[in-house]
Enzyme design. Structure first.
Site, PDB file in Angstrom:
ATOM      1  N   HIS A  22       0.868  -1.184   0.000  1.00 22.33           N
ATOM      2  CA  HIS A  22       0.000   0.000   0.000  1.00 22.33           C
ATOM      3  C   HIS A  22       0.906   1.236   0.000  1.00 22.33           C
ATOM      4  O   HIS A  22       2.014   1.180   0.529  1.00 22.33           O
ATOM      5  CB  HIS A  22      -0.823  -0.049   1.295  1.00 22.33           C
ATOM      6  CG  HIS A  22      -1.891   0.992   1.429  1.00 22.33           C
ATOM      7  ND1 HIS A  22      -1.628   2.270   1.843  1.00 22.33           N
ATOM      8  CD2 HIS A  22      -3.234   0.921   1.235  1.00 22.33           C
ATOM      9  CE1 HIS A  22      -2.769   2.943   1.901  1.00 22.33           C
ATOM     10  NE2 HIS A  22      -3.757   2.154   1.535  1.00 22.33           N
ATOM     11  N   ASP A  70       2.914  -4.658   8.075  1.00 20.85           N
ATOM     12  CA  ASP A  70       1.737  -3.807   7.903  1.00 20.85           C
ATOM     13  C   ASP A  70       0.512  -4.712   8.008  1.00 20.85           C
ATOM     14  O   ASP A  70       0.174  -5.433   7.062  1.00 20.85           O
ATOM     15  CB  ASP A  70       1.817  -3.117   6.532  1.00 20.85           C
ATOM     16  CG  ASP A  70       0.535  -2.388   6.184  1.00 20.85           C
ATOM     17  OD1 ASP A  70      -0.421  -2.421   6.989  1.00 20.85           O
ATOM     18  OD2 ASP A  70       0.476  -1.780   5.092  1.00 20.85           O
ATOM     19  N   GLN A  81      -4.715  -4.868   6.815  1.00 20.90           N
ATOM     20  CA  GLN A  81      -5.738  -5.770   6.267  1.00 20.90           C
ATOM     21  C   GLN A  81      -5.835  -7.074   7.042  1.00 20.90           C
ATOM     22  O   GLN A  81      -6.897  -7.679   7.132  1.00 20.90           O
ATOM     23  CB  GLN A  81      -5.455  -6.079   4.790  1.00 20.90           C
ATOM     24  CG  GLN A  81      -5.632  -4.909   3.859  1.00 20.90           C
ATOM     25  CD  GLN A  81      -7.040  -4.364   3.839  1.00 20.90           C
ATOM     26  OE1 GLN A  81      -8.013  -5.085   4.077  1.00 20.90           O
ATOM     27  NE2 GLN A  81      -7.169  -3.093   3.578  1.00 20.90           N
ATOM     28  N   LYS A 122     -10.524  -0.616  10.466  1.00 15.76           N
ATOM     29  CA  LYS A 122     -10.705  -1.829   9.657  1.00 15.76           C
ATOM     30  C   LYS A 122     -10.995  -3.040  10.546  1.00 15.76           C
ATOM     31  O   LYS A 122     -11.110  -4.161  10.081  1.00 15.76           O
ATOM     32  CB  LYS A 122      -9.457  -2.090   8.811  1.00 15.76           C
ATOM     33  CG  LYS A 122      -9.207  -0.977   7.779  1.00 15.76           C
ATOM     34  CD  LYS A 122      -8.116  -1.345   6.819  1.00 15.76           C
ATOM     35  CE  LYS A 122      -7.447  -0.144   6.209  1.00 15.76           C
ATOM     36  NZ  LYS A 122      -7.982   0.242   4.898  1.00 15.76           N
ATOM     37  N   CYS A 176      -4.813   2.550  -3.609  1.00 14.24           N
ATOM     38  CA  CYS A 176      -3.559   3.060  -3.028  1.00 14.24           C
ATOM     39  C   CYS A 176      -2.417   2.088  -3.258  1.00 14.24           C
ATOM     40  O   CYS A 176      -1.553   1.913  -2.390  1.00 14.24           O
ATOM     41  CB  CYS A 176      -3.700   3.352  -1.536  1.00 14.24           C
ATOM     42  SG  CYS A 176      -4.880   4.625  -1.182  1.00 14.24           S
TER      43      CYS A 176
HETATM   44  C1  LIG Z   1      -2.445  -2.771   3.479  1.00 11.92           C
HETATM   45  C2  LIG Z   1      -2.754  -1.424   4.033  1.00 11.92           C
HETATM   46  N1  LIG Z   1      -1.820  -0.740   4.687  1.00 11.92           N
HETATM   47  C3  LIG Z   1      -2.047   0.465   5.202  1.00 11.92           C
HETATM   48  C4  LIG Z   1      -3.261   1.086   5.079  1.00 11.92           C
HETATM   49  C5  LIG Z   1      -3.439   2.455   5.636  1.00 11.92           C
HETATM   50  O1  LIG Z   1      -4.390   2.497   6.638  1.00 11.92           O
HETATM   51  P1  LIG Z   1      -4.937   3.886   7.172  1.00 11.92           P
HETATM   52  O2  LIG Z   1      -5.385   4.658   5.987  1.00 11.92           O
HETATM   53  O3  LIG Z   1      -6.044   3.507   8.087  1.00 11.92           O
HETATM   54  O4  LIG Z   1      -3.804   4.548   7.896  1.00 11.92           O
HETATM   55  C6  LIG Z   1      -4.286   0.426   4.405  1.00 11.92           C
HETATM   56  C7  LIG Z   1      -5.601   1.084   4.228  1.00 11.92           C
HETATM   57  O5  LIG Z   1      -6.213   1.038   3.189  1.00 11.92           O
HETATM   58  C8  LIG Z   1      -4.028  -0.859   3.879  1.00 11.92           C
HETATM   59  O6  LIG Z   1      -4.975  -1.526   3.210  1.00 11.92           O
END
Ligand SMILES: Cc1ncc(COP(=O)(O)O)c(C=O)c1O
Lengths: 150, 407
Positions: free
Chosen positions: B124, B201, B204, B227, B365
Site C-alpha cells: 500500500h 503492515d 488488512q 478496519k 492506493c
Molecule cells: C495494506 C494497508 N496498509 C495500510 C493502510 C493504511 O491504513 P490507514 O489509511 O487507516 O492509515 C491500508 C488502508 O487502506 C491498507 O490496506
C-alpha cells in the site's frame, strides 16, 4: 435492472464507448497534450490540427471509463471546424452543464453533448466527463505538460 | 455449516439496515473500512456521557475513570495481538501514522546513506512513501521484492535482496489490492538470520487473521482500528520494548515528557514517550469494545466463515465470462479484486451502486500493483464477518447484468 442509471448511461454513451470516434494519432498534430485522472487512472492523449485559429482535425488515444471515453469521442467530433474561441466557449458551457452551477446552460449550443448532463447527479463521476475538456483547454492554451484533474 | 449465526451478527450492525437508492445495502468495501457494531457506537456515546475527562492528568474522579478505561483498551490490544507488555502498545491515528512514526524515529536513528530498506511490490502507498521520504532524507536506498502473476511474493528474490546493507524489512501481512497473505513467519526468520528487523503492515490482516506478535517474532506490527470494526482515528504501533526504548521520540509535547526545563527535557517512559498530546480517548476506548466484540465471536470462527465466503465468491466469479481475477495467491484473505473485458472499474462501481452494492473501484492506493498487472484500476469486493452468500449472489447477478448492458 439499471433503470436508475438511464440518465447517466444513455445509449449514445454506450455507442461511443464501443466505437470511439477519431480514435487515432495525428502524426503532424499542431498540439498534443496528455490528460490524466489519477483517481481513476483514466489517461488520454489529445491531438489537434489547426489552420489559423480553426481546429481542422481532432483525435485521441488512451483508455478510460465509458463516461470519459464517450466524452472525449463526442468532443473530438463537435470541435472540428470550430474556432479556438468557439471551442473555449463550448468548454465553459460544458463545465456549467456538468458541474450543475447553472441550470440554464445553453442546450442548443451544447447539442449532442447534452447526453453527458446526467453526470451532474454523480459527483464521483464529473471528472470523468470533464477530463477531455480540461485537456482541450490546455491544448488551446498551448500548454505542453500533461494535465491532471487532481 | 458455519459455526456462527450471520443473521444474528447482522443485527449488531445498524447501518446494514440502510437502503441505498431504494435497495438493500450490500456492503462489500470492507477492505477500505468496515462498519461498526452497535456496542462500539454505544461505547463512544457512553464515554462522552459518563466517563469523559482528559487522561493521565487529573486527580479528579472522571479523569481517573477515563484513564482507567483508556489504559484498559491498551491491555485489550496487548492481549489481542499477544504482545509481551502494555508498554509495547502505542496508540496512533492509524496504520499510516504508525509506519511514518517508525520511519522518522527508528529509521532516522538507524538508517544511513547507502543502507537499504526492503519492501515488496504489493505494498500500500502507506508502506512505500514513508520509506521513500526517509531515503530522500538519509540517502538510503529502497529495494522492492517482486511478485509473480498470481500476486505472490517471489520469496527467493526477496531473500536475495537481504544483505549487510539491509537495515529494515517492511512488508504487508495481507495485501489490500490482491488479498495475498504473505508468508510472514518465513520472511521474519530469513531477515532475522541476517539481524534485520521486520515491520509488518497488518492493516488488512488484523480483522481476518489471528495475530500473535510473539509467535511471529516481528519487531513492529501496525494496524488501524477502523478496519477492525472500531472507530476511525485509532491505530496501533506494536514494537518490541527494547527497540522502542532505544528509539528517539516522534512528536514533542504534553504526556510524552517526565520533566521539562528550558535547557533540558526528560522523556517519559513507554508507551507515553510516543503519545504526545491528548490522545483520541473516546475512540480508543471504542476500539477496546470492538476487540471485545470480536473476541466474543472468536477469530477462528470469523476466519473460517470468511474463507468460505471467499471460496464461494471466487467460484462464482470464475464462471463469469470476461471476468479476470487480479490476485490468485495460494494463501489469500477475503478480497476479490477483478477486471472485466472492456468495462472500466468505475463503470462497474457506478452500476453496482445503483443496485445498492458498495464495492471499491480504483487503484486501492497501490498504483505499482496496477502497473504490474497493466490495468488502470480494478474493481474490488472485500468481505467481512457480516456478509452473506446471498449478498455474493446479488453481486454476481449484478456483474452479469452489467456485462449484458454494456454489450
Ligand atoms: C495494506 C494497508 N496498509 C495500510 C493502510 C493504511 O491504513 P490507514 O489509511 O487507516 O492509515 C491500508 C488502508 O487502506 C491498507 O490496506
Amino acid at each position: 435492472m439499471f433503470d436508475d442509471l438511464r440518465d447517466l448511461y444513455q445509449e449514445v454513451i454506450f455507442d461511443h464507448n464501443r466505437n470511439p470516434r477519431n480514435f487515432r494519432i495525428i502524426d503532424d498534430a499542431d498540439r498534443k497534450v496528455e490528460g490524466f485522472n489519477p483517481l481513476c487512472g483514466d489517461r488520454l492523449t489529445l491531438y489537434l490540427k489547426l489552420d489559423g485559429d480553426v481546429i481542422t482535425d481532432a483525435s485521441f488515444q488512451g483508455s478510460g471509463c465509458a463516461i470519459s471515453t464517450a466524452s472525449v469521442s463526442l468532443m473530438t467530433e463537435i470541435i472540428k471546424g470550430k474556432s479556438e474561441q468557439e471551442a473555449e466557449a463550448l468548454f465553459k458551457q460544458f463545465h456549467e452543464m456538468t458541474t450543475g452551477k447553472d441550470e440554464h446552460f445553453n442546450l442548443e449550443a451544447i447539442g449532442k453533448l447534452a447526453v453527458l448532463a446526467g453526470v451532474r447527479e454523480y459527483p464521483a463521476r464529473v471528472k470523468c466527463a470533464t477530463l477531455a475538456w480540461h485537456t482541450l483547454d490546455a491544448a488551446l492554451k498551448n500548454q505542453q505538460q500533461a494535465i491532471s484533474t487532481e | 455449516m458455519t459455526l456462527f449465526d450471520v443473521e444474528k451478527i447482522r443485527q449488531d450492525f445498524p447501518i446494514l439496515k440502510e437502503k441505498i437508492r431504494g435497495k438493500d445495502l450490500v456492503y462489500l468495501d470492507n477492505a477500505a473500512t468496515c462498519q461498526k457494531p452497535q456496542v462500539v457506537i454505544d461505547s463512544i456515546v457512553h464515554v462522552y456521557s459518563h466517563d469523559y475527562a482528559n487522561v493521565h492528568r487529573g486527580v479528579h474522579t472522571l479523569s481517573v475513570r477515563s484513564t482507567d478505561k483508556f489504559e484498559a483498551a491498551r491491555t485489550k490490544v496487548k492481549e489481542f495481538i499477544n504482545a509481551a507488555s502494555d508498554k509495547e502498545i502505542i496508540f496512533v491515528k492509524g496504520a499510516t501514522e504508525a509506519v511514518n512514526l517508525v520511519a522518522q524515529t527508528y529509521g532516522k536513528a538507524n538508517i544511513k546513506a547507502g543502507d537499504e530498506i526492503v519492501i515488496t511490490a504489493m505494498e500500500h502507498h502507506s508502506n512505500i512513501v514513508p520509506w521513500q521520504m526517509l531515503c530522500e532524507q538519509t540517502g538510503a536506498v529502497l529495494r522492492v521484492a517482486p511478485i509473480n502473476q498470481l500476486g505472490e511474493l517471489i520469496f527467493a528474490e526477496f531473500e536475495q535482496l537481504l544483505n549487510d546493507k539491509t537495515k529494515l524489512v517492511s512488508v504487508v501481512h495481507m495485501s489490500n489490492a490482491l488479498g495475498t497473505i504473505n508468508p510472514v513467519k518465513t520472511i521474519i526468520q530469513a531477515a532475522h538470520e541476517k539481524n534485520i528487523p521486520v515491520l509488518l503492515d497488518g492493516a488488512q490482516a488484523i480483522p481476518h487473521i489471528t495475530v500473535d506478535v510473539q509467535a511471529l517474532n516481528c519487531d513492529f506490527y501496525v494496524f488501524s482500528g477502523h478496519k477492525l470494526y472500531g472507530p476511525t482515528g485509532t491505530g496501533v504501533l506494536y514494537g518490541k520494548q527494547a527497540l522502542l526504548d532505544a528509539m528517539p521520540p516522534y512528536q514533542g509535547g504534553g504526556d510524552m515528557i517526565r520533566k521539562v526545563t528550558f535547557t533540558e527535557t526528560e522523556y517519559n517512559t513507554l508507551p507515553y514517550k510516543f503519545e504526545a498530546g491528548t490522545p483520541n480517548i473516546a475512540d480508543v476506548i471504542g476500539l477496546g469494545t470492538a476487540i471485545d466484540y470480536i473476541n466474543a465471536i472468536g477469530m477462528p470462527a470469523i476466519a473460517a466463515y470468511e474463507a468460505e465466503l471467499l471460496e464461494y465468491a471466487t467460484a462464482k466469479a470464475r464462471a463469469i465470462k470476461g471476468l479476470r481475477i487480479i490476485g490468485e495467491a495460494e494463501d489469500k484473505g477475503a478480497i476479490l479484486s477483478f477486471v472485466l473485458d472492456k468495462i472500466h472499474p468505475h463503470d462497474i462501481g457506478t452500476m453496482l451502486d445503483s443496485l445498492g452494492i458498495a464495492i471499491r473501484a480504483g487503484h486501492h492506493c497501490a498504483m505499482p500493483v496496477m502497473d504490474f498487472y497493466q490495468v488502470p484500476a480494478t474493481a474490488r469486493a472485500s468481505f467481512a464477518l457480516y456478509n452473506t452468500h446471498q449478498e455474493i449472489d446479488v453481486l454476481m447477478n449484478g456483474i452479469e447484468s452489467l456485462i449484458e448492458v454494456f454489450g
